[in-house]
Write a protein that holds these residues in place. Structure first.
Motif, PDB file in Angstrom:
ATOM      1  N   ILE A   5       0.840  -1.202   0.000  1.00  0.00           N
ATOM      2  CA  ILE A   5       0.000   0.000   0.000  1.00  0.00           C
ATOM      3  C   ILE A   5       0.876   1.253   0.000  1.00  0.00           C
ATOM      4  CG2 ILE A   5      -1.550   1.385   1.479  1.00  0.00           C
ATOM      5  CD1 ILE A   5      -2.891  -1.192   2.328  1.00  0.00           C
ATOM      6  N   ILE A   6       0.406   2.291  -0.690  1.00  0.00           N
ATOM      7  CA  ILE A   6       0.998   3.616  -0.530  1.00  0.00           C
ATOM      8  C   ILE A   6      -0.060   4.556   0.036  1.00  0.00           C
ATOM      9  CG2 ILE A   6       2.716   3.343  -2.360  1.00  0.00           C
ATOM     10  CD1 ILE A   6       0.963   5.185  -4.116  1.00  0.00           C
ATOM     11  N   ILE A   7       0.388   5.542   0.790  1.00  0.00           N
ATOM     12  CA  ILE A   7      -0.488   6.558   1.364  1.00  0.00           C
ATOM     13  C   ILE A   7      -0.056   7.907   0.813  1.00  0.00           C
ATOM     14  CG2 ILE A   7      -1.227   7.724   3.468  1.00  0.00           C
ATOM     15  CD1 ILE A   7      -0.670   5.085   4.966  1.00  0.00           C
ATOM     16  N   ILE A   8      -0.965   8.604   0.173  1.00  0.00           N
ATOM     17  CA  ILE A   8      -0.686   9.956  -0.324  1.00  0.00           C
ATOM     18  C   ILE A   8      -1.462  10.920   0.555  1.00  0.00           C
ATOM     19  CG2 ILE A   8      -0.819  11.528  -2.285  1.00  0.00           C
ATOM     20  CD1 ILE A   8      -0.521   9.143  -4.119  1.00  0.00           C
ATOM     21  N   GLU A   9      -0.740  11.606   1.414  1.00  0.00           N
ATOM     22  CA  GLU A   9      -1.352  12.430   2.463  1.00  0.00           C
ATOM     23  C   GLU A   9      -0.344  13.474   2.922  1.00  0.00           C
ATOM     24  OE1 GLU A   9      -3.306  14.310   4.717  1.00  0.00           O
ATOM     25  OE2 GLU A   9      -4.524  12.472   4.610  1.00  0.00           O
ATOM     26  N   ASP A  10      -0.753  14.743   2.933  1.00  0.00           N
ATOM     27  CA  ASP A  10       0.180  15.813   3.318  1.00  0.00           C
ATOM     28  C   ASP A  10       0.126  16.156   4.801  1.00  0.00           C
ATOM     29  OD1 ASP A  10      -2.329  16.928   3.166  1.00  0.00           O
ATOM     30  OD2 ASP A  10      -1.636  18.834   2.349  1.00  0.00           O
ATOM     31  N   GLU A  11      -0.854  15.620   5.529  1.00  0.00           N
ATOM     32  CA  GLU A  11      -0.895  15.831   6.969  1.00  0.00           C
ATOM     33  C   GLU A  11      -0.191  14.668   7.653  1.00  0.00           C
ATOM     34  OE1 GLU A  11      -4.840  16.546   8.389  1.00  0.00           O
ATOM     35  OE2 GLU A  11      -5.377  17.771   6.655  1.00  0.00           O
ATOM     36  N   LEU A  12       0.949  14.951   8.269  1.00  0.00           N
ATOM     37  CA  LEU A  12       1.777  13.889   8.842  1.00  0.00           C
ATOM     38  C   LEU A  12       1.028  13.091   9.905  1.00  0.00           C
ATOM     39  CD1 LEU A  12       5.236  15.705   9.146  1.00  0.00           C
ATOM     40  CD2 LEU A  12       4.461  14.106   7.383  1.00  0.00           C
ATOM     41  N   THR A  13       0.266  13.769  10.743  1.00  0.00           N
ATOM     42  CA  THR A  13      -0.469  13.074  11.800  1.00  0.00           C
ATOM     43  C   THR A  13      -1.521  12.143  11.212  1.00  0.00           C
ATOM     44  OG1 THR A  13      -0.151  14.929  13.316  1.00  0.00           O
ATOM     45  CG2 THR A  13      -1.899  13.370  13.847  1.00  0.00           C
ATOM     46  N   ALA A  14      -2.247  12.631  10.205  1.00  0.00           N
ATOM     47  CA  ALA A  14      -3.274  11.808   9.558  1.00  0.00           C
ATOM     48  C   ALA A  14      -2.651  10.597   8.875  1.00  0.00           C
ATOM     49  CB  ALA A  14      -4.052  12.646   8.542  1.00  0.00           C
ATOM     50  N   ALA A  15      -1.505  10.803   8.225  1.00  0.00           N
ATOM     51  CA  ALA A  15      -0.820   9.706   7.536  1.00  0.00           C
ATOM     52  C   ALA A  15      -0.344   8.651   8.537  1.00  0.00           C
ATOM     53  CB  ALA A  15       0.358  10.252   6.740  1.00  0.00           C
ATOM     54  N   LYS A  40       5.657  14.612  -5.623  1.00  0.00           N
ATOM     55  CA  LYS A  40       6.367  13.491  -4.980  1.00  0.00           C
ATOM     56  C   LYS A  40       5.728  12.158  -5.365  1.00  0.00           C
ATOM     57  CE  LYS A  40       9.488  15.691  -2.507  1.00  0.00           C
ATOM     58  NZ  LYS A  40      10.944  15.499  -2.733  1.00  0.00           N
ATOM     59  N   SER A  41       4.417  12.158  -5.474  1.00  0.00           N
ATOM     60  CA  SER A  41       3.711  10.927  -5.845  1.00  0.00           C
ATOM     61  C   SER A  41       4.038  10.529  -7.276  1.00  0.00           C
ATOM     62  CB  SER A  41       2.200  11.120  -5.682  1.00  0.00           C
ATOM     63  OG  SER A  41       1.876  11.440  -4.351  1.00  0.00           O
ATOM     64  N   LEU A  42       4.064  11.499  -8.193  1.00  0.00           N
ATOM     65  CA  LEU A  42       4.393  11.211  -9.591  1.00  0.00           C
ATOM     66  C   LEU A  42       5.821  10.686  -9.704  1.00  0.00           C
ATOM     67  CD1 LEU A  42       2.709  14.267 -11.359  1.00  0.00           C
ATOM     68  CD2 LEU A  42       1.958  11.876 -11.429  1.00  0.00           C
ATOM     69  N   GLU A  43       6.740  11.277  -8.948  1.00  0.00           N
ATOM     70  CA  GLU A  43       8.136  10.814  -8.966  1.00  0.00           C
ATOM     71  C   GLU A  43       8.220   9.371  -8.479  1.00  0.00           C
ATOM     72  OE1 GLU A  43      10.521  13.432  -6.651  1.00  0.00           O
ATOM     73  OE2 GLU A  43      10.040  15.213  -7.865  1.00  0.00           O
ATOM     74  N   TRP A  44       7.515   9.087  -7.392  1.00  0.00           N
ATOM     75  CA  TRP A  44       7.573   7.739  -6.825  1.00  0.00           C
ATOM     76  C   TRP A  44       6.966   6.711  -7.782  1.00  0.00           C
ATOM     77  CZ3 TRP A  44       4.779   3.516  -5.484  1.00  0.00           C
ATOM     78  CH2 TRP A  44       5.351   2.621  -4.580  1.00  0.00           C
ATOM     79  N   HIS A  50       4.315  -0.469  -8.828  1.00  0.00           N
ATOM     80  CA  HIS A  50       3.064   0.070  -8.315  1.00  0.00           C
ATOM     81  C   HIS A  50       2.486  -0.801  -7.200  1.00  0.00           C
ATOM     82  CE1 HIS A  50       2.048   2.859 -11.936  1.00  0.00           C
ATOM     83  NE2 HIS A  50       3.225   3.090 -11.414  1.00  0.00           N
ATOM     84  N   PRO A  51       1.744  -0.187  -6.277  1.00  0.00           N
ATOM     85  CA  PRO A  51       1.187  -0.921  -5.136  1.00  0.00           C
ATOM     86  C   PRO A  51      -0.037  -1.737  -5.520  1.00  0.00           C
ATOM     87  CG  PRO A  51       0.425   1.333  -5.082  1.00  0.00           C
ATOM     88  CD  PRO A  51       1.398   1.239  -6.243  1.00  0.00           C
ATOM     89  N   ASP A  52      -0.500  -2.538  -4.565  1.00  0.00           N
ATOM     90  CA  ASP A  52      -1.760  -3.258  -4.744  1.00  0.00           C
ATOM     91  C   ASP A  52      -2.957  -2.332  -4.501  1.00  0.00           C
ATOM     92  OD1 ASP A  52      -0.464  -5.828  -5.106  1.00  0.00           O
ATOM     93  OD2 ASP A  52      -0.029  -5.749  -2.953  1.00  0.00           O
ATOM     94  N   LEU A  53      -2.748  -1.354  -3.641  1.00  0.00           N
ATOM     95  CA  LEU A  53      -3.826  -0.463  -3.222  1.00  0.00           C
ATOM     96  C   LEU A  53      -3.209   0.850  -2.758  1.00  0.00           C
ATOM     97  CD1 LEU A  53      -6.869   0.000  -2.334  1.00  0.00           C
ATOM     98  CD2 LEU A  53      -6.222  -1.036  -0.136  1.00  0.00           C
ATOM     99  N   ALA A  54      -3.958   1.951  -2.908  1.00  0.00           N
ATOM    100  CA  ALA A  54      -3.460   3.256  -2.451  1.00  0.00           C
ATOM    101  C   ALA A  54      -4.561   4.029  -1.745  1.00  0.00           C
ATOM    102  CB  ALA A  54      -2.929   4.066  -3.621  1.00  0.00           C
ATOM    103  N   GLU A  73      -0.027   6.542 -15.024  1.00  0.00           N
ATOM    104  CA  GLU A  73      -0.932   5.410 -15.216  1.00  0.00           C
ATOM    105  C   GLU A  73      -1.256   4.822 -13.849  1.00  0.00           C
ATOM    106  OE1 GLU A  73      -1.254   1.064 -17.467  1.00  0.00           O
ATOM    107  OE2 GLU A  73       0.578   2.257 -17.623  1.00  0.00           O
ATOM    108  N   VAL A  74      -2.479   5.018 -13.408  1.00  0.00           N
ATOM    109  CA  VAL A  74      -2.910   4.493 -12.117  1.00  0.00           C
ATOM    110  C   VAL A  74      -3.592   3.153 -12.368  1.00  0.00           C
ATOM    111  CG1 VAL A  74      -4.278   4.928 -10.046  1.00  0.00           C
ATOM    112  CG2 VAL A  74      -3.153   6.833 -11.209  1.00  0.00           C
ATOM    113  N   ASP A  75      -2.811   2.088 -12.299  1.00  0.00           N
ATOM    114  CA  ASP A  75      -3.325   0.746 -12.609  1.00  0.00           C
ATOM    115  C   ASP A  75      -3.586  -0.051 -11.333  1.00  0.00           C
ATOM    116  OD1 ASP A  75      -0.712   0.504 -11.859  1.00  0.00           O
ATOM    117  OD2 ASP A  75      -0.065  -0.646 -13.612  1.00  0.00           O
TER     118      ASP A  75
END
Length: 252
Positions: A5-15, A40-44, A50-54, A73-75
């Motif tokens: 899994i990847i987490i795309i979140e700019d709030e550190l506490t929430a992430a 940052k997400s596009l670079e990664w 790619h992950p199984d889920l995001a 490509e978000v597959d």
């Protein structure tokens, strides 16, 4: 089997809270990355498997996460985490994208992970992203509602609804074909979200579609009675004070 899994979140506490909840739910979950923004997400994504889920937050430090779909490509399936408005959320549902409202509850997270297990992985079509983005940016009125029928969510176009009404505390929509749908909104919310040139709030119990109105009759004490097709469960009356507003709307 590991779930990457990847987490795309700019709030550190929430992430971090999301990361901890995921690990508590399933120790086999592997968090590949926590990314704070679109760039940052596009670079990664361009340089990693790619992950199984995001999990995508909507509003990031450098823009909306929808932009990621247009550049990469978000597959893999995506679950949005958001405090965003209801109209956008409904659009996600129609396209089999799940969502979690912040602050995230553990039971909701478990439900979403279970849904992931049942759904086939599918891409997010770029046309869908464009439509959602355009709706958010332009303030476009809602055109589609999701209704629960047994164990399914069915998209129903607003223009196909003849009238919305409340009865015994429940809001329903009646289609031009006399099909009843449960609506997960209050009449006040519907009044705000529907196209004002198409729908009119007749009284506290009814919102009517212009195309469903067949005729109007004068009623006692200066009120108007509306005849709707298909017929309504009770007579729709417009108060004397609202009659001029209604006539102006009909002429418009």
């Amino acid at each position: 089997m590991k779930l990457n899994i990847i987490i795309i979140e700019d709030e550190l506490t929430a992430a971090e809270n999301l990361r901890l909840m995921l690990k508590e739910i399933d120790t086999d979950i592997n968090i590949l990355a926590i990314l704070p923004g679109v760039e940052k997400s596009l670079e990664w994504l361009s340089s990693n498997k790619h992950p199984d889920l995001a999990f995508f937050d909507i509003q990031l430090e450098d823009g909306l996460s929808f932009e990621i779909f247009k550049e990469a490509e978000v597959d893999f399936p995506v679950i949005f985490t958001t405090a965003f408005d209801e109209y956008a959320i409904e659009a996600f549902k129609v396209n089999s994208i799940d969502y979690l409202l912040k602050p995230i509850k553990e039971e909701d997270l478990i439900f979403s992970l279970g849904k992931y297990e049942k759904l086939n992985k599918r891409n997010v079509e770029i046309e869908v992203v464009d439509k959602i983005l355009g709706s958010i940016r332009s303030g476009q009125k809602a055109t589609t509602f999701l209704v629960h029928l047994r164990d399914k969510l069915i998209p129903v176009s607003a223009k196909d609804i003849a009238y919305f009404y409340i009865q015994e505390g429940l809001v329903r929509g009646c289609s031009h074909q006399n099909q009843l749908y449960p609506i997960d909104h209050t009449l006040d919310e519907l009044e705000e979200s529907l196209e004002t040139n198409q729908f009119f709030r007749a009284n506290r119990q009814y919102i009517v579609n212009r195309k469903a109105i067949r005729e109007m009759e004068f009623f006692f004490n200066g009120r108007l009675s509306l005849k709707i097709a298909p017929p309504t469960p009770e007579t729709i009356l417009i108060s004397k004070a609202r009659v001029p507003v209604f006539k102006s709307w009909m002429r418009g």
